[in-house]
Design a protein around this motif. Structure first.
Motif, PDB file in Angstrom:
ATOM      1  N   THR A  71      -9.244   4.714 -24.600  1.00 29.84           N
ATOM      2  CA  THR A  71      -8.471   3.535 -24.986  1.00 29.84           C
ATOM      3  C   THR A  71      -7.123   3.586 -24.305  1.00 29.84           C
ATOM      4  N   ALA A  72      -6.404   2.484 -24.339  1.00 25.94           N
ATOM      5  CA  ALA A  72      -5.066   2.436 -23.757  1.00 25.94           C
ATOM      6  C   ALA A  72      -4.114   3.260 -24.617  1.00 25.94           C
ATOM      7  N   ASP A  73      -3.064   3.749 -24.004  1.00 26.05           N
ATOM      8  CA  ASP A  73      -2.102   4.598 -24.695  1.00 26.05           C
ATOM      9  C   ASP A  73      -1.270   3.752 -25.668  1.00 26.05           C
ATOM     10  N   PRO A  74      -1.332   4.013 -26.975  1.00 24.74           N
ATOM     11  CA  PRO A  74      -0.579   3.196 -27.930  1.00 24.74           C
ATOM     12  C   PRO A  74       0.928   3.445 -27.886  1.00 24.74           C
ATOM     13  N   VAL A  75       1.360   4.599 -27.369  1.00 20.94           N
ATOM     14  CA  VAL A  75       2.799   4.872 -27.296  1.00 20.94           C
ATOM     15  C   VAL A  75       3.468   3.913 -26.325  1.00 20.94           C
ATOM     16  N   VAL A  76       2.823   3.625 -25.199  1.00 20.72           N
ATOM     17  CA  VAL A  76       3.379   2.696 -24.223  1.00 20.72           C
ATOM     18  C   VAL A  76       3.455   1.299 -24.821  1.00 20.72           C
ATOM     19  N   GLN A  77       2.449   0.904 -25.567  1.00 20.28           N
ATOM     20  CA  GLN A  77       2.463  -0.420 -26.176  1.00 20.28           C
ATOM     21  C   GLN A  77       3.575  -0.532 -27.214  1.00 20.28           C
ATOM     22  N   ALA A  78       3.796   0.514 -27.994  1.00 19.05           N
ATOM     23  CA  ALA A  78       4.887   0.492 -28.973  1.00 19.05           C
ATOM     24  C   ALA A  78       6.241   0.461 -28.276  1.00 19.05           C
ATOM     25  N   LEU A  79       6.378   1.195 -27.188  1.00 17.09           N
ATOM     26  CA  LEU A  79       7.621   1.189 -26.418  1.00 17.09           C
ATOM     27  C   LEU A  79       7.919  -0.192 -25.864  1.00 17.09           C
ATOM     28  N   VAL A  80       6.909  -0.858 -25.311  1.00 15.20           N
ATOM     29  CA  VAL A  80       7.108  -2.184 -24.738  1.00 15.20           C
ATOM     30  C   VAL A  80       7.400  -3.206 -25.824  1.00 15.20           C
ATOM     31  N   LEU A  81       6.748  -3.109 -26.972  1.00 12.92           N
ATOM     32  CA  LEU A  81       7.030  -4.025 -28.070  1.00 12.92           C
ATOM     33  C   LEU A  81       8.483  -3.886 -28.529  1.00 12.92           C
ATOM     34  N   THR A  82       8.955  -2.661 -28.645  1.00 11.36           N
ATOM     35  CA  THR A  82      10.357  -2.436 -29.007  1.00 11.36           C
ATOM     36  C   THR A  82      11.289  -2.980 -27.935  1.00 11.36           C
ATOM     37  N   ALA A  83      10.945  -2.782 -26.669  1.00 13.69           N
ATOM     38  CA  ALA A  83      11.781  -3.279 -25.580  1.00 13.69           C
ATOM     39  C   ALA A  83      11.835  -4.802 -25.558  1.00 13.69           C
ATOM     40  N   ILE A  84      10.740  -5.459 -25.908  1.00 14.16           N
ATOM     41  CA  ILE A  84      10.731  -6.925 -25.955  1.00 14.16           C
ATOM     42  C   ILE A  84      11.673  -7.432 -27.038  1.00 14.16           C
ATOM     43  N   VAL A  85      11.645  -6.813 -28.194  1.00 13.56           N
ATOM     44  CA  VAL A  85      12.523  -7.236 -29.294  1.00 13.56           C
ATOM     45  C   VAL A  85      13.992  -7.021 -28.926  1.00 13.56           C
ATOM     46  N   ILE A  86      14.303  -5.879 -28.346  1.00 14.42           N
ATOM     47  CA  ILE A  86      15.687  -5.606 -27.943  1.00 14.42           C
ATOM     48  C   ILE A  86      16.126  -6.561 -26.839  1.00 14.42           C
ATOM     49  N   SER A  87      15.244  -6.830 -25.890  1.00 17.50           N
ATOM     50  CA  SER A  87      15.560  -7.751 -24.804  1.00 17.50           C
ATOM     51  C   SER A  87      15.816  -9.166 -25.319  1.00 17.50           C
ATOM     52  N   PHE A  88      15.043  -9.598 -26.301  1.00 14.88           N
ATOM     53  CA  PHE A  88      15.265 -10.925 -26.880  1.00 14.88           C
ATOM     54  C   PHE A  88      16.638 -11.005 -27.538  1.00 14.88           C
ATOM     55  N   GLY A  89      17.004  -9.984 -28.298  1.00 17.00           N
ATOM     56  CA  GLY A  89      18.315  -9.976 -28.943  1.00 17.00           C
ATOM     57  C   GLY A  89      19.452  -9.947 -27.937  1.00 17.00           C
ATOM     58  N   MET A  90      19.313  -9.152 -26.884  1.00 20.12           N
ATOM     59  CA  MET A  90      20.368  -9.077 -25.865  1.00 20.12           C
ATOM     60  C   MET A  90      20.471 -10.379 -25.071  1.00 20.12           C
ATOM     61  N   THR A  91      19.350 -11.044 -24.825  1.00 21.24           N
ATOM     62  CA  THR A  91      19.393 -12.330 -24.129  1.00 21.24           C
ATOM     63  C   THR A  91      20.102 -13.380 -24.971  1.00 21.24           C
ATOM     64  N   ALA A  92      19.802 -13.419 -26.254  1.00 20.59           N
ATOM     65  CA  ALA A  92      20.478 -14.366 -27.138  1.00 20.59           C
ATOM     66  C   ALA A  92      21.977 -14.088 -27.177  1.00 20.59           C
TER      67      ALA A  92
END
Length: 117
Positions: A71-92
């Motif tokens: 299966t795909a590595d779940p740690v990378v998916q969790a890292l990217v999900l966290t990065a998306i949330v932080i990126s959205f806040g910083m863009t706003a």
């Protein structure tokens, strides 16, 4: 999608992000940073997945016992999900700061804002 296709998408996103980052308009610079961060997220996701042959799927549980399924590595998916949330806040936050710069100076042109410091 093939590896070449994914590399082209990631390269295109980095190119668009860099192009926007080098513009004079402050809002385009903010969007350039946003596109660059999303390109990094797509890159991480493509590197964290697994490659199977044509038509093969990744089962969640292949069998009860024996060898665990690939299966795909779940740690990378969790890292990217966290990065998306932080990126959205910083863009706003950056867009609100851009609004404040426009209210103070009447322009979002970075070349006009340089001499005010």
């Amino acid at each position: 999608m093939t590896a070449f296709g994914l590399a082209a998408v990631v390269g295109g996103m980095f190119a668009v992000g860099t192009f926007l980052l080098l513009r004079r308009d402050l809002v385009r610079v903010v969007w350039g940073v946003t596109v660059l961060s999303q390109a990094a997220n797509v890159y991480l996701l493509t590197m964290g997945g697994i490659v199977l042959g044509m038509g093969e799927t990744v089962p969640v549980l292949a069998h009860h016992g024996g060898e665990p399924p690939q299966t795909a590595d779940p740690v990378v998916q969790a890292l990217v999900l966290t990065a998306i949330v932080i990126s959205f806040g910083m863009t706003a936050f950056a867009l609100v700061l851009s609004l404040r710069v426009y209210e103070e100076n009447g322009s979002l042109d970075l070349s006009k804002l340089e001499g005010d410091a």
